[in-house]
Design a protein around this motif. Structure first.
Motif, PDB file in Angstrom:
ATOM      1  N   VAL A  41       0.862  -1.170   0.000  1.00 17.26           N
ATOM      2  CA  VAL A  41       0.000   0.000   0.000  1.00 17.26           C
ATOM      3  C   VAL A  41       0.901   1.222   0.000  1.00 17.26           C
ATOM      4  O   VAL A  41       1.745   1.367   0.874  1.00 17.26           O
ATOM      5  CB  VAL A  41      -0.942  -0.016   1.217  1.00 17.26           C
ATOM      6  CG1 VAL A  41      -1.801   1.219   1.243  1.00 17.26           C
ATOM      7  CG2 VAL A  41      -1.803  -1.270   1.192  1.00 17.26           C
ATOM      8  N   VAL A  42       0.720   2.093  -1.002  1.00 16.54           N
ATOM      9  CA  VAL A  42       1.658   3.177  -1.260  1.00 16.54           C
ATOM     10  C   VAL A  42       0.943   4.529  -1.223  1.00 16.54           C
ATOM     11  O   VAL A  42      -0.150   4.672  -1.771  1.00 16.54           O
ATOM     12  CB  VAL A  42       2.322   2.989  -2.644  1.00 16.54           C
ATOM     13  CG1 VAL A  42       3.273   4.112  -2.954  1.00 16.54           C
ATOM     14  CG2 VAL A  42       3.019   1.657  -2.716  1.00 16.54           C
ATOM     15  N   ASP A  43       1.594   5.501  -0.587  1.00 15.50           N
ATOM     16  CA  ASP A  43       1.170   6.894  -0.641  1.00 15.50           C
ATOM     17  C   ASP A  43       2.050   7.578  -1.684  1.00 15.50           C
ATOM     18  O   ASP A  43       3.238   7.792  -1.456  1.00 15.50           O
ATOM     19  CB  ASP A  43       1.334   7.550   0.731  1.00 15.50           C
ATOM     20  CG  ASP A  43       0.970   9.018   0.739  1.00 15.50           C
ATOM     21  OD1 ASP A  43       0.517   9.529  -0.304  1.00 15.50           O
ATOM     22  OD2 ASP A  43       1.146   9.658   1.788  1.00 15.50           O
ATOM     23  N   ASP A  44       1.481   7.897  -2.845  1.00 13.01           N
ATOM     24  CA  ASP A  44       2.267   8.466  -3.945  1.00 13.01           C
ATOM     25  C   ASP A  44       2.677   9.913  -3.693  1.00 13.01           C
ATOM     26  O   ASP A  44       3.651  10.378  -4.279  1.00 13.01           O
ATOM     27  CB  ASP A  44       1.496   8.365  -5.259  1.00 13.01           C
ATOM     28  CG  ASP A  44       1.406   6.936  -5.755  1.00 13.01           C
ATOM     29  OD1 ASP A  44       2.416   6.213  -5.636  1.00 13.01           O
ATOM     30  OD2 ASP A  44       0.344   6.536  -6.251  1.00 13.01           O
ATOM     31  N   GLU A  45       1.949  10.631  -2.857  1.00 15.86           N
ATOM     32  CA  GLU A  45       2.312  12.017  -2.564  1.00 15.86           C
ATOM     33  C   GLU A  45       3.626  12.085  -1.792  1.00 15.86           C
ATOM     34  O   GLU A  45       4.472  12.920  -2.059  1.00 15.86           O
ATOM     35  CB  GLU A  45       1.203  12.706  -1.781  1.00 15.86           C
ATOM     36  CG  GLU A  45      -0.050  12.932  -2.604  1.00 15.86           C
ATOM     37  CD  GLU A  45      -1.187  13.502  -1.789  1.00 15.86           C
ATOM     38  OE1 GLU A  45      -1.161  13.403  -0.545  1.00 15.86           O
ATOM     39  OE2 GLU A  45      -2.121  14.037  -2.409  1.00 15.86           O
ATOM     40  N   LYS A  46       3.794  11.191  -0.815  1.00 14.82           N
ATOM     41  CA  LYS A  46       5.029  11.151  -0.026  1.00 14.82           C
ATOM     42  C   LYS A  46       6.037  10.162  -0.608  1.00 14.82           C
ATOM     43  O   LYS A  46       7.147  10.062  -0.111  1.00 14.82           O
ATOM     44  CB  LYS A  46       4.722  10.759   1.417  1.00 14.82           C
ATOM     45  CG  LYS A  46       3.921  11.788   2.159  1.00 14.82           C
ATOM     46  CD  LYS A  46       3.702  11.365   3.588  1.00 14.82           C
ATOM     47  CE  LYS A  46       2.893  12.388   4.348  1.00 14.82           C
ATOM     48  NZ  LYS A  46       2.553  11.930   5.689  1.00 14.82           N
ATOM     49  N   GLY A  48       6.047   6.869  -0.439  1.00 10.90           N
ATOM     50  CA  GLY A  48       6.441   5.914   0.584  1.00 10.90           C
ATOM     51  C   GLY A  48       5.459   4.773   0.713  1.00 10.90           C
ATOM     52  O   GLY A  48       4.265   4.909   0.430  1.00 10.90           O
ATOM     53  N   THR A  49       5.982   3.635   1.147  1.00  7.76           N
ATOM     54  CA  THR A  49       5.156   2.462   1.383  1.00  7.76           C
ATOM     55  C   THR A  49       4.591   2.518   2.793  1.00  7.76           C
ATOM     56  O   THR A  49       5.332   2.726   3.757  1.00  7.76           O
ATOM     57  CB  THR A  49       5.991   1.182   1.205  1.00  7.76           C
ATOM     58  OG1 THR A  49       6.521   1.157  -0.116  1.00  7.76           O
ATOM     59  CG2 THR A  49       5.166  -0.059   1.440  1.00  7.76           C
ATOM     60  N   ILE A  50       3.298   2.309   2.920  1.00  9.72           N
ATOM     61  CA  ILE A  50       2.637   2.312   4.224  1.00  9.72           C
ATOM     62  C   ILE A  50       2.677   0.906   4.820  1.00  9.72           C
ATOM     63  O   ILE A  50       3.051   0.721   5.968  1.00  9.72           O
ATOM     64  CB  ILE A  50       1.189   2.812   4.090  1.00  9.72           C
ATOM     65  CG1 ILE A  50       1.181   4.235   3.535  1.00  9.72           C
ATOM     66  CG2 ILE A  50       0.471   2.741   5.417  1.00  9.72           C
ATOM     67  CD1 ILE A  50      -0.178   4.728   3.116  1.00  9.72           C
ATOM     68  N   VAL A  51       2.292  -0.091   4.024  1.00  9.83           N
ATOM     69  CA  VAL A  51       2.223  -1.486   4.463  1.00  9.83           C
ATOM     70  C   VAL A  51       2.621  -2.378   3.296  1.00  9.83           C
ATOM     71  O   VAL A  51       2.310  -2.080   2.151  1.00  9.83           O
ATOM     72  CB  VAL A  51       0.777  -1.840   4.898  1.00  9.83           C
ATOM     73  CG1 VAL A  51       0.625  -3.299   5.183  1.00  9.83           C
ATOM     74  CG2 VAL A  51       0.350  -1.033   6.089  1.00  9.83           C
ATOM     75  N   SER A  52       3.307  -3.485   3.586  1.00  6.00           N
ATOM     76  CA  SER A  52       3.609  -4.446   2.529  1.00  6.00           C
ATOM     77  C   SER A  52       3.570  -5.864   3.094  1.00  6.00           C
ATOM     78  O   SER A  52       3.736  -6.069   4.293  1.00  6.00           O
ATOM     79  CB  SER A  52       4.978  -4.174   1.913  1.00  6.00           C
ATOM     80  OG  SER A  52       5.983  -4.400   2.862  1.00  6.00           O
ATOM     81  N   ALA A  53       3.350  -6.836   2.205  1.00  2.00           N
ATOM     82  CA  ALA A  53       3.327  -8.249   2.608  1.00  2.00           C
ATOM     83  C   ALA A  53       3.464  -9.103   1.355  1.00  2.00           C
ATOM     84  O   ALA A  53       3.261  -8.629   0.235  1.00  2.00           O
ATOM     85  CB  ALA A  53       2.027  -8.580   3.331  1.00  2.00           C
TER      86      ALA A  53
END
Length: 108
Positions: A41-46, A48-53
């Motif tokens: 799950v990615v925030d494209d504005e920052k 950065g990755t929020i969560v990954s699995a």
């Protein structure tokens, strides 16, 4: 084989031109390999990755991964996302991951 990869990258770039993840509504992106399926799950504005699995590569594993990702995202107080299928067909493992995320409580 190289042509298949190039075609997927073209499809992915078309999808990415229309989808943008924000802090309120991040992007759930999928990558499929022969052994595993990865979701982040990615925030494209920052940027950065929020969560990954990741999980083993069958349909049941993909559904389980979708539920796991949903649980992690909901713990971060995020309820809705946009789905980035990564240039893959919405079929099989990719579809199972999306359905698992929906069953886990995410809206998209």
């Amino acid at each position: 084989m190289l042509i298949k990869q190039q075609q997927r990258k073209r499809r992915h770039s078309r999808v990415r031109a229309k989808i943008k993840g924000t802090a309120d509504v991040p992007r759930l992106c999928v990558f499929r390999s022969n052994k595993y399926i990865y979701a982040q799950v990615v925030d494209d504005e920052k940027a950065g990755t929020i969560v990954s699995a990741h999980e083993a590569c069958n349909v049941k594993g993909a559904n389980k991964l979708g539920k796991e990702i949903a649980e992690k995202v909901l713990s971060k107080k995020i309820t809705s996302i946009v789905f980035d299928r990564g240039g893959y067909k919405y079929h099989g493992r990719v579809k199972a991951l999306a359905e698992g995320a929906r069953e886990g409580g995410l809206k998209f």
